[in-house]
Design an enzyme around this catalytic site. Structure first.
Site, mmCIF file in Angstrom:
data_model
loop_
_atom_site.group_PDB
_atom_site.id
_atom_site.type_symbol
_atom_site.label_atom_id
_atom_site.label_comp_id
_atom_site.label_asym_id
_atom_site.label_seq_id
_atom_site.Cartn_x
_atom_site.Cartn_y
_atom_site.Cartn_z
ATOM 1 N N THR A 181 0.828 -1.207 0.000
ATOM 2 C CA THR A 181 0.000 0.000 0.000
ATOM 3 C C THR A 181 0.860 1.254 0.000
ATOM 4 O OG1 THR A 181 -1.758 -1.192 1.138
ATOM 5 C CG2 THR A 181 -1.844 1.200 1.247
ATOM 6 N N TYR A 235 5.938 -13.289 -8.961
ATOM 7 C CA TYR A 235 6.316 -13.505 -10.358
ATOM 8 C C TYR A 235 6.980 -14.849 -10.605
ATOM 9 C CZ TYR A 235 8.176 -12.931 -15.055
ATOM 10 O OH TYR A 235 8.471 -13.130 -16.374
ATOM 11 N N TYR A 281 3.265 -12.804 4.733
ATOM 12 C CA TYR A 281 2.214 -12.056 4.027
ATOM 13 C C TYR A 281 1.792 -12.859 2.802
ATOM 14 C CZ TYR A 281 -0.014 -8.030 1.637
ATOM 15 O OH TYR A 281 -0.881 -7.187 0.994
ATOM 16 N N ARG A 339 -1.766 -10.753 -5.824
ATOM 17 C CA ARG A 339 -0.656 -9.910 -6.250
ATOM 18 C C ARG A 339 0.586 -10.721 -6.608
ATOM 19 N NH1 ARG A 339 -0.349 -4.308 -5.191
ATOM 20 N NH2 ARG A 339 -2.162 -3.419 -4.161
ATOM 21 N N LYS A 343 -0.168 -12.221 7.797
ATOM 22 C CA LYS A 343 -1.212 -11.367 7.232
ATOM 23 C C LYS A 343 -1.822 -12.155 6.090
ATOM 24 C CE LYS A 343 -2.065 -7.051 4.716
ATOM 25 N NZ LYS A 343 -1.450 -5.875 4.050
#
Length: 293
Positions: free
Chosen positions: A47, A112, A138, A143, A168
């Site tokens: 973010t 990726y 995380y 993403r 998270k």
């Protein structure tokens, strides 16, 4: 770690029109977080557009935040990537700074290159060994393109119980997250505070907390810290539902475009992102303005 319970804000990084970091706006944002009663701050995560900042800018931002907050809130620093050796080397260079100013790091799954579960285990094991502070895993497959499965999370924790503090979870897969919580609760030698599952999704925080999650790392709390503190601390599902449309709009054209639109309309920052991210379309900006009204 009790410091990681409750509401954490995944801070944005404000920019000026010339794309430089806007430190006065950052201080205004920090003031709202301190006044709003959030429990901790996450610095330079996704973010915060950390991947678009130079190493010098990241250093300046994290040090400015630490100096401004002055220990009034725990801080978590985003340190991750898809080159394990590079992440570990960065942790070594940050050792003294992390020990002095940061309660933990937040480290995203490699993106990726899509490692296997074995690759994820070895990646996070290396980070656990290199980090001078506790590690929050995380998981955000939308993403990264890779999903950290509950069994792998448990394997990582059991290999490094003194260093892996939390995850998270932003997979959006409620059943998977509940499975993860149940897996840890099924181990009699693991206490509730030994490892925390933290929601990474504003929209499902209450449901996950009812299942045993320890809180929320929130995007929306950049703009609405008081409301999301109530949502988290009181498990106020009705209040969360009132913010449902706003949460949807925040992510309609990608994060942090939506939250920057809100903060700009509230007069806290300028609505500037760094490429390849761009500001919201006029339609989404007007929809957000209507929600704010």
């Amino acid at each position: 770690m009790n410091e990681l319970k409750g509401l954490g804000t995944a801070l944005i990084t404000p920019f000026k029109q010339d794309l430089s970091v806007d430190y006065p706006a950052l201080e205004r944002l920090l003031d709202t977080q301190l006044a709003g009663g959030v429990d901790y701050l996450v610095v330079l995560g996704t973010t915060g557009e950390a991947v678009t900042l130079s190493a010098e800018e990241r250093k300046a931002v994290r040090q400015h935040i630490a100096a401004y907050v002055q220990g009034r809130l725990p801080l978590v620093l985003g340190v991750g990537g898809n080159n394990t050796a590079t992440v570990c080397a960065e942790l070594k260079t940050l050792e003294s700074e992390l020990k002095e100013n940061y309660a933990a790091i937040l480290s995203v799954c490699p993106y990726y290159n899509k490692p296997s579960q074995e690759g994820l285990f070895r990646h996070f094991s290396a980070i656990a060994e290199a980090s001078p502070v506790p590690v929050i895993l995380y998981n955000v497959p939308g993403r990264t393109g890779v999903n950290l499965l509950p069994e792998t999370v448990m394997r990582i924790y059991e290999a490094h119980p003194d260093k892996i503090a939390a995850i998270k979870e932003a997979s959006g897969n409620i059943n998977q997250i509940k499975e993860l919580i149940a897996l840890f609760h099924s181990k009699p030698d693991i206490q509730d505070d030994d490892f925390l599952v933290i929601s990474g999704d504003d929209a499902i925080a209450c449901e996950l907390m009812e299942a045993g999650a320890a809180g929320l790392i929130s995007v929306a709390s950049n703009a609405f810290p008081e409301a999301f503190r109530r949502i988290v601390h009181e498990k106020d599902a009705a209040l969360q539902a009132q913010y449902g449309e706003m949460i949807r709009l925040l992510f309609a054209e990608g994060n942090p475009a939506g939250i920057k639109t809100v903060l700009a309309q509230k007069g806290i920052i300028e609505n500037v992102l760094r490429l390849p991210l761009v500001s919201n379309s006029t339609a989404v900006q007007e929809a957000i303005r209507s929600q704010l009204a």
